[in-house]
Write an enzyme that holds these catalytic residues in place. Structure first.
Site, PDB file in Angstrom:
ATOM      1  N   ASN A 162      -7.509  -2.877  14.149  1.00  0.00           N
ATOM      2  CA  ASN A 162      -8.823  -2.787  13.449  1.00  0.00           C
ATOM      3  C   ASN A 162      -9.005  -4.215  12.921  1.00  0.00           C
ATOM      4  OD1 ASN A 162      -7.594  -1.915  11.603  1.00  0.00           O
ATOM      5  ND2 ASN A 162      -9.272  -0.191  11.468  1.00  0.00           N
ATOM      6  N   ASP A 189       1.175  -1.029  -0.308  1.00  0.00           N
ATOM      7  CA  ASP A 189       0.207   0.072  -0.132  1.00  0.00           C
ATOM      8  C   ASP A 189       1.204   1.227   0.349  1.00  0.00           C
ATOM      9  OD1 ASP A 189       0.998  -0.013   2.536  1.00  0.00           O
ATOM     10  OD2 ASP A 189      -0.969  -1.313   3.424  1.00  0.00           O
TER      11      ASP A 189
HETATM   12  C1  F6R Z   1       1.166  -2.055   6.376  1.00  0.00           C
HETATM   13  C2  F6R Z   1      -0.128  -1.736   6.484  1.00  0.00           C
HETATM   14  C3  F6R Z   1      -0.337  -1.662   7.656  1.00  0.00           C
HETATM   15  C4  F6R Z   1       0.072  -2.555   8.543  1.00  0.00           C
HETATM   16  C5  F6R Z   1      -1.266  -2.696  10.210  1.00  0.00           C
HETATM   17  C6  F6R Z   1       0.250  -2.662  10.983  1.00  0.00           C
HETATM   18  O1  F6R Z   1       1.903  -1.741   5.485  1.00  0.00           O
HETATM   19  O2  F6R Z   1      -0.165  -2.117   5.492  1.00  0.00           O
HETATM   20  O3  F6R Z   1      -1.659  -2.892   7.421  1.00  0.00           O
HETATM   21  O4  F6R Z   1       0.940  -3.805   8.398  1.00  0.00           O
HETATM   22  O5  F6R Z   1      -1.422  -1.003  10.467  1.00  0.00           O
HETATM   23  O6  F6R Z   1       0.691  -1.990  11.786  1.00  0.00           O
HETATM   24  P1  F6R Z   1       1.999  -1.578  12.709  1.00  0.00           P
HETATM   25  O7  F6R Z   1       3.213  -2.593  12.222  1.00  0.00           O
HETATM   26  O8  F6R Z   1       2.769  -0.330  12.494  1.00  0.00           O
HETATM   27  O9  F6R Z   1       1.226  -1.641  13.951  1.00  0.00           O
END
Ligand code: F6R
Length: 243
Positions: free
Chosen positions: A136, A67
């Protein structure tokens, strides 16, 4: 599904890096699906360490990221393009032209998402997709109630995701409101999924994702239907799993 329990973030990162290294060694020109956020930083650091030791070669590896924020350019230090260069691409011998992140500066969402989806298809698909888990239950930027069938698309970020990500920006107002993301349909087509989860704050959503019903309310729950998922999580994140 295979579950590896690690004692802490560092051990989780080493185990995840082990799995990605095995992929690179077995198929040097593999397509890695990559993620940003706090979860994979230790994994990338570990891969760089092994590269520095001469144990890993990225010269044929190709990557596609999950993303990118819509509206941020590559030089913006909050863009996922910038993140990937800082934490991995600029530290190993990967060929920059072999790394792909959705283009956040393309204003035409339909055009960019179709281009990205076609790009993944033309590469032969993703061999292993690294994922983090949102508080979430989101994967990529597929927020609760996303369709399981969707391919790469533009999303409006939810308040909880803006809240979680504002720590990286001067204020919540500076967090972009939209992002381009691989859809759940795109993610589910990866040949293998590697989900990494750390910390007690994710324990409940992780248990819901893997032991609760498969429902769009918890986007990651769809992974129960993927035939090759590896979960690497630390003990804190696994603390709500019933054994
Ligand atoms: C990142 C992504 C998100 C993260 C998720 C967890 O490219 O697509 O889905 O993997 O928000 O984020 P963290 O690792 O910062 O807790």
């Amino acid at each position: 599904m295979r579950i590896y329990e690690a004692k802490d973030y560092q051990e989780m990162s080493r185990k995840a890096a082990n799995i990605l290294s095995a992929q690179i060694i077995l198929k040097p020109d593999c397509v890695l699906g990559l993620a940003t956020g706090s979860s994979p930083i230790g994994t990338y650091d570990q891969l760089v360490e092994w590269y520095d030791k001469g144990d890993l070669d990225f010269s044929e590896v190709r990557t596609v990221n999950l993303d990118e924020y819509k509206g941020l350019d590559r030089e913006n230090d909050q863009s996922y393009y910038y993140f990937m260069h800082k934490h991995l691409f600029d530290r190993v011998n990967i060929i920059p032209e072999n790394t792909y992140v959705p283009d956040g500066t393309e204003p035409d969402s339909g055009k960019e998402c179709a281009r990205y989806e076609e790009l993944i298809r033309s590469m032969g698909g993703v061999d292993i997709q690294l994922l983090g888990l949102g508080h979430n239950g989101h994967i990529g930027f597929n927020e609760p109630d996303s369709s399981f069938a969707r391919t790469t698309h533009c999303v409006d970020l939810t308040e909880s995701t803006i809240e979680a990500n504002k720590r990286f920006f001067a204020s919540a107002d500076d967090v972009p409101r939209q992002a381009y993301t691989m859809g759940i349909g795109t993610i589910m087509r990866a040949k293998k999924i590697l989900l990494i989860v750390s910390g007690e704050a994710k324990a409940e959503i992780l248990a819901r994702a893997f032991f609760g019903p498969v429902t769009p309310e918890v986007p990651a729950s769809i992974l129960q239907f993927h035939s090759d998922v590896v979960l690497v999580a630390d003990s804190a994140a696994l603390s709500k799993f019933s054994r």
